[in-house]
Design a protein around this motif. Structure first.
Motif, mmCIF file in Angstrom:
data_model
loop_
_atom_site.group_PDB
_atom_site.id
_atom_site.type_symbol
_atom_site.label_atom_id
_atom_site.label_comp_id
_atom_site.label_asym_id
_atom_site.label_seq_id
_atom_site.Cartn_x
_atom_site.Cartn_y
_atom_site.Cartn_z
ATOM 1 N N ALA A 140 0.829 -1.208 0.000
ATOM 2 C CA ALA A 140 0.000 0.000 0.000
ATOM 3 C C ALA A 140 0.863 1.258 0.000
ATOM 4 O O ALA A 140 0.563 2.223 -0.713
ATOM 5 N N VAL A 141 1.945 1.240 0.765
ATOM 6 C CA VAL A 141 2.838 2.395 0.850
ATOM 7 C C VAL A 141 3.491 2.674 -0.506
ATOM 8 O O VAL A 141 3.643 3.828 -0.906
ATOM 9 N N HIS A 142 3.856 1.632 -1.222
ATOM 10 C CA HIS A 142 4.615 1.797 -2.472
ATOM 11 C C HIS A 142 3.764 1.708 -3.732
ATOM 12 O O HIS A 142 4.289 1.743 -4.845
ATOM 13 N N ARG A 143 2.470 1.632 -3.578
ATOM 14 C CA ARG A 143 1.580 1.499 -4.734
ATOM 15 C C ARG A 143 1.747 2.643 -5.729
ATOM 16 O O ARG A 143 1.888 2.421 -6.930
ATOM 17 N N GLN A 144 1.746 3.878 -5.256
ATOM 18 C CA GLN A 144 1.863 5.026 -6.160
ATOM 19 C C GLN A 144 3.216 5.046 -6.856
ATOM 20 O O GLN A 144 3.310 5.393 -8.029
ATOM 21 N N THR A 145 4.269 4.647 -6.153
ATOM 22 C CA THR A 145 5.590 4.574 -6.776
ATOM 23 C C THR A 145 5.570 3.598 -7.946
ATOM 24 O O THR A 145 6.102 3.875 -9.023
ATOM 25 N N ALA A 146 4.930 2.457 -7.758
ATOM 26 C CA ALA A 146 4.830 1.460 -8.824
ATOM 27 C C ALA A 146 4.007 1.998 -9.994
ATOM 28 O O ALA A 146 4.392 1.841 -11.158
ATOM 29 N N LEU A 162 6.056 5.977 -16.407
ATOM 30 C CA LEU A 162 7.327 6.409 -16.984
ATOM 31 C C LEU A 162 7.847 5.407 -18.014
ATOM 32 O O LEU A 162 8.378 5.796 -19.062
ATOM 33 N N LEU A 163 7.699 4.113 -17.742
ATOM 34 C CA LEU A 163 8.098 3.102 -18.723
ATOM 35 C C LEU A 163 7.277 3.233 -20.002
ATOM 36 O O LEU A 163 7.816 3.103 -21.109
ATOM 37 N N GLN A 164 5.999 3.527 -19.866
ATOM 38 C CA GLN A 164 5.156 3.714 -21.037
ATOM 39 C C GLN A 164 5.597 4.934 -21.834
ATOM 40 O O GLN A 164 5.666 4.892 -23.064
ATOM 41 N N GLU A 165 5.921 6.020 -21.154
ATOM 42 C CA GLU A 165 6.403 7.218 -21.838
ATOM 43 C C GLU A 165 7.710 6.929 -22.569
ATOM 44 O O GLU A 165 7.898 7.354 -23.715
ATOM 45 N N PHE A 166 8.624 6.214 -21.915
ATOM 46 C CA PHE A 166 9.882 5.857 -22.558
ATOM 47 C C PHE A 166 9.632 4.991 -23.784
ATOM 48 O O PHE A 166 10.237 5.187 -24.839
#
Length: 54
Positions: free
Chosen positions: A8-14, A20-24
């Motif tokens: 839950a803490v790292h959900r937004q980071t993921a 960002l991977l999609q943009e790249f």
């Protein structure tokens, strides 16, 4: 901290990382297409909803 709490803490980071991977991938695909080359990633690898179903 439980594993569920850690998720839950790292959900937004993921989610930010996927974006960002999609943009790249978009930039890479456009750049390589202009150079007459194939994308550095398998087509739509970062876009599961766009993948072809075999």
């Amino acid at each position: 901290m439980s594993f569920r709490d850690a998720l839950a803490v790292h959900r937004q980071t993921a989610l930010d990382g996927v974006r960002l991977l999609q943009e790249f991938d978009i930039l890479d695909t456009e750049s390589r297409r202009a150079a007459g080359k194939l994308s550095g990633t398998f087509p739509n690898v970062f876009f599961p909803d766009r993948k072809l179903r075999y």
